[in-house]
Design a protein around this motif. Sequence first.
Motif, short mmCIF file in Angstrom:
data_model
loop_
_atom_site.label_atom_id
_atom_site.label_comp_id
_atom_site.label_asym_id
_atom_site.label_seq_id
_atom_site.Cartn_x
_atom_site.Cartn_y
_atom_site.Cartn_z
N ILE A 1 0.92 -1.24 -0.08
CA ILE A 1 -0.06 0.20 0.06
C ILE A 1 0.88 1.17 -0.03
N ALA A 2 1.98 1.26 0.71
CA ALA A 2 2.96 2.39 0.75
C ALA A 2 3.39 2.55 -0.46
N LEU A 3 4.00 1.64 -1.33
CA LEU A 3 4.37 1.82 -2.67
C LEU A 3 3.37 2.31 -3.53
N LEU A 4 2.16 1.77 -3.52
CA LEU A 4 1.38 2.33 -4.42
C LEU A 4 0.54 3.81 -4.13
N PHE A 5 0.81 4.01 -2.67
CA PHE A 5 0.62 5.40 -2.20
C PHE A 5 1.53 6.40 -2.89
N ILE A 6 2.95 5.87 -2.65
CA ILE A 6 3.92 7.14 -3.17
C ILE A 6 3.96 7.02 -4.86
N HIS A 7 3.65 5.98 -5.44
CA HIS A 7 3.63 6.33 -6.77
C HIS A 7 2.34 6.97 -7.29
N GLY A 8 1.08 6.82 -6.57
CA GLY A 8 0.07 7.94 -6.92
C GLY A 8 0.41 9.35 -6.26
N SER A 9 0.77 9.36 -5.40
CA SER A 9 1.06 10.69 -4.54
C SER A 9 2.14 11.60 -5.62
N LEU A 10 3.22 10.80 -6.00
CA LEU A 10 4.17 11.48 -7.18
C LEU A 10 3.65 11.85 -8.45
N HIS A 11 2.22 11.13 -8.72
CA HIS A 11 1.53 11.83 -10.00
C HIS A 11 0.88 12.98 -9.74
N LEU A 12 0.18 13.12 -8.29
CA LEU A 12 -0.44 14.26 -7.87
C LEU A 12 0.90 15.44 -7.97
N LEU A 13 1.88 15.03 -7.64
CA LEU A 13 3.06 16.17 -7.52
C LEU A 13 3.55 16.55 -8.92
N LYS B 1 12.74 5.37 -6.27
CA LYS B 1 13.85 4.58 -5.63
C LYS B 1 14.30 5.52 -4.25
N GLU B 2 14.26 6.88 -4.40
CA GLU B 2 14.84 7.42 -3.19
C GLU B 2 13.93 7.34 -2.16
N LEU B 3 12.52 7.22 -2.32
CA LEU B 3 11.61 7.05 -1.16
C LEU B 3 11.62 5.92 -0.70
N MET B 4 11.69 4.82 -1.59
CA MET B 4 11.83 3.34 -1.11
C MET B 4 12.77 3.38 0.05
N GLY B 5 14.10 4.01 -0.27
CA GLY B 5 15.07 3.83 0.63
C GLY B 5 14.77 4.52 1.76
N LEU B 6 14.41 5.61 1.65
CA LEU B 6 13.95 6.48 3.11
C LEU B 6 13.03 5.89 3.77
N PHE B 7 11.92 5.18 3.37
CA PHE B 7 10.98 4.51 4.06
C PHE B 7 11.26 3.00 4.20
N ASN B 8 12.62 2.53 3.62
CA ASN B 8 12.72 1.05 3.88
C ASN B 8 11.75 0.04 3.31
N LEU B 9 11.20 0.38 1.87
CA LEU B 9 10.22 -0.25 1.30
C LEU B 9 10.79 -1.21 0.40
N PRO B 10 10.15 -2.33 -0.19
CA PRO B 10 10.85 -3.11 -1.29
C PRO B 10 10.49 -2.39 -2.67
N LYS B 11 10.87 -3.12 -3.75
CA LYS B 11 11.07 -2.86 -5.18
C LYS B 11 10.03 -1.88 -5.19
N SER B 12 10.33 -0.62 -6.17
CA SER B 12 9.30 0.18 -6.52
C SER B 12 8.20 -0.26 -7.63
N LEU B 13 7.04 0.17 -7.99
CA LEU B 13 6.07 -0.19 -8.67
C LEU B 13 6.72 -0.19 -10.25
N ILE B 14 7.40 0.94 -10.53
CA ILE B 14 7.99 1.24 -11.77
C ILE B 14 8.98 0.31 -12.15
N ASP B 15 9.96 -0.28 -11.05
CA ASP B 15 10.99 -1.11 -11.22
C ASP B 15 10.45 -2.45 -11.36
N ARG B 16 9.43 -2.68 -10.72
CA ARG B 16 8.78 -4.16 -10.85
C ARG B 16 8.26 -4.31 -12.34
N ASN B 17 7.68 -3.13 -12.91
CA ASN B 17 7.02 -3.00 -14.18
C ASN B 17 7.97 -3.19 -15.26
#
Length: 144
Positions: A97-109, A125-141
Amino acid sequence: MLDLNNETNINFNHSILEKISLFLSQRDIELILTDNEGIKELNLTYRSKDNATDVLSFPFDDMGIIGGNLPLGSVVINIEMAKKISEELEHPLESEIALLFIHGSLHLLGYDHEKDNGEHRLKEKELMGLFNLPKSLIDRNECK
């Protein structure tokens, strides 16, 4: 601030979403959690795509208004899809959910991975590192 509207029966710890929201913007972000049918309906209505997706973003058009605390916009996450992906990738639902929220929020920005030169991907990628999250949505795609 995060304004959470959970239309599902799934409960989870959303404290990381509050932190991400505050880090990204001082403006409010509405987060709507829905299911396959709910997001499919939104995708058809607003994007003319007759399928469910994982996340949608709806930026708030401030019409040039200065001042006040106008919301940044809405992020809609498909909890059914998020749950399935988190199980497949064996990471917590909160992380997905955090990954998807970041992805969507960046679109808002204003980030747009379909049009930019990799800025969206780099910010994720920067935010994944800051919040210690797994691989980003774009990276997975990109790996598909």
